[in-house]
Design a protein around this motif. Structure first.
Motif, short mmCIF file in Angstrom:
data_model
loop_
_atom_site.label_atom_id
_atom_site.label_comp_id
_atom_site.label_asym_id
_atom_site.label_seq_id
_atom_site.Cartn_x
_atom_site.Cartn_y
_atom_site.Cartn_z
N THR A 109 0.65 -1.59 0.17
CA THR A 109 -0.28 -0.08 0.16
C THR A 109 0.34 1.61 -0.16
O THR A 109 0.42 1.89 -1.28
N ARG A 117 6.62 7.90 -6.68
CA ARG A 117 7.12 9.37 -6.40
C ARG A 117 8.55 9.53 -6.36
O ARG A 117 8.93 10.76 -6.79
N LEU A 174 1.88 7.04 10.11
CA LEU A 174 0.30 7.54 10.04
C LEU A 174 -0.24 6.12 11.20
O LEU A 174 0.59 5.15 11.90
N ARG A 306 4.26 12.31 1.31
CA ARG A 306 3.69 13.02 0.66
C ARG A 306 2.23 11.64 -0.25
O ARG A 306 2.11 12.20 -1.02
N VAL A 307 2.73 10.55 0.03
CA VAL A 307 2.11 9.48 -0.02
C VAL A 307 0.39 10.14 0.69
O VAL A 307 0.30 9.97 1.67
N GLN A 308 -0.73 9.33 -0.40
CA GLN A 308 -2.13 9.86 0.19
C GLN A 308 -1.95 8.75 1.28
O GLN A 308 -2.51 7.45 0.90
N CYS A 309 -2.80 8.91 2.70
CA CYS A 309 -3.09 7.81 3.65
C CYS A 309 -3.99 6.51 3.00
O CYS A 309 -5.41 7.98 2.83
N PRO A 310 -3.72 5.83 2.49
CA PRO A 310 -4.85 4.53 2.23
C PRO A 310 -6.18 4.66 3.00
O PRO A 310 -6.88 3.83 3.00
N THR A 312 -7.43 5.55 7.06
CA THR A 312 -7.62 6.59 8.47
C THR A 312 -8.03 6.59 9.85
O THR A 312 -8.17 5.55 10.43
#
Length: 312
Positions: A109, A117, A174, A306-310, A312
């Motif tokens: 993930t 990136r 995260l 900078r990776v969008q967290c998969p 929450t």
């Protein structure tokens, strides 16, 4: 004690013997001859002035002095490798390299978009990947086998930082929720859980069911969470393969708890999930030593941030 120990190869030999449990196995791992390994050990003991290993059956065991020296040797070798990498990059011998160890769901993930990136921003940096659960990843980090490691710790972020994270810098990545995983035909938490509410109630609703546990750390957390809910889970199967866990649950062979990254990496259509309130797992990027990290590692850390967290 260590004033005369100038040969790092002898320290590497001792660490290999400690890891492999015998002179023969260490020789195979290092691609040395058995007499060469024995010679290095003898010289190291002579320089240290103490006995470091003793024979035990077909293998060897470390003395107290040997265990102390192995611990220090791992740190020394890790520092030497880090310095070599920095000097090589500074001298322009290579654009850079990041050897990363990560647990499976992070590899599925977080790592791919971060790697993409990194390649776009720094095409000269080579990224080498290694799958490893946190204990193995941290050992590899201390031994200089990898440059960075993605690891996790259950509970609060303050729970990290124990003995095995010594001399490492941990950067939070995260906080992922944990989910109760049940067969698709069942209400997660059951009627009792829905009525009572709360994570403990959801877990206790399945106190009489079989449970499927993950890796050693995940199993320990599951047992602790169930204890807080007032029961001891009957663990009938254990695997760190999150795909297998979901398949077993879908087949009616038990229930389980999985972190958000595992469900983001793979979601079996035959399971239902419900977040367990108050239960989360912290993910960190670990680097040996104090900041600043080597430039290639810092570049990867920036790409990862900078990776969008998969989840929450």
């Amino acid at each position: 004690m260590v004033g005369g120990m100038r040969d790092l190869n002898r320290l590497r030999v001792l660490v290999a013997v400690a890891r492999e449990g015998s002179v023969t196995a260490a020789a195979e791992a290092l691609h040395y001859s058995q007499p060469s390994v024995s010679h290095h050990l003898a010289k190291l003991e002579a320089e240290a002035g103490v006995v470091l290993v003793r024979r035990a059956g077909r293998g060897v065991v470390l003395t107290e002095a040997g265990r102390l020296l192995v611990e220090r040797a791992e740190e020394i070798l890790g520092q030497v490798e880090a310095v070599r990498a920095e000097l090589a990059a500074h001298a322009g011998l290579r654009a850079g390299r990041v050897r990363l160890a990560a647990f499976p769901s992070a590899l599925a993930t977080l790592v791919p978009p971060a790697a993409a990136r990194l390649a776009a921003d720094h095409p000269g940096i080579e990224l080498a990947l290694r799958e490893a659960e946190p204990p193995e990843a941290l050992t590899a980090l201390r031994n200089g086998e990898v440059d960075a490691a993605l690891v996790f710790e259950h509970g609060t972020p303050q729970a990290a930082g124990g003995a095995e994270e010594r001399n490492t810098t941990l950067t939070p990545v995260l906080r992922e929720p944990l989910y109760l995983v049940t067969p698709a035909g069942e209400e997660p938490g059951g009627a009792a859980g829905a009525a009572a509410g709360g994570g403990a109630a959801r877990l206790s609703a399945f106190a009489d069911r079989s449970w499927i546990a993950g890796c050693e750390r995940c199993r320990a957390h599951l047992v602790a969470a169930c204890a807080r809910a007032g029961f001891s889970p009957r663990v009938t199967f254990q695997t760190d393969d999150y795909v297998a866990v979901q398949a077993l649950v879908a087949g009616g062979l038990g229930v389980s708890v999985l972190p958000g990254l595992a469900l983001a990496a793979h979601r079996h259509p035959g399971v239902r999930t419900a977040a367990v309130p108050g239960e989360r797992r912290s993910v960190f990027l670990a680097v040996y030593g104090r900041p600043p990290a080597p430039e290639p590692v810092r570049a990867f850390a920036e790409a990862l941030a900078r990776v969008q967290c998969p989840v929450t």
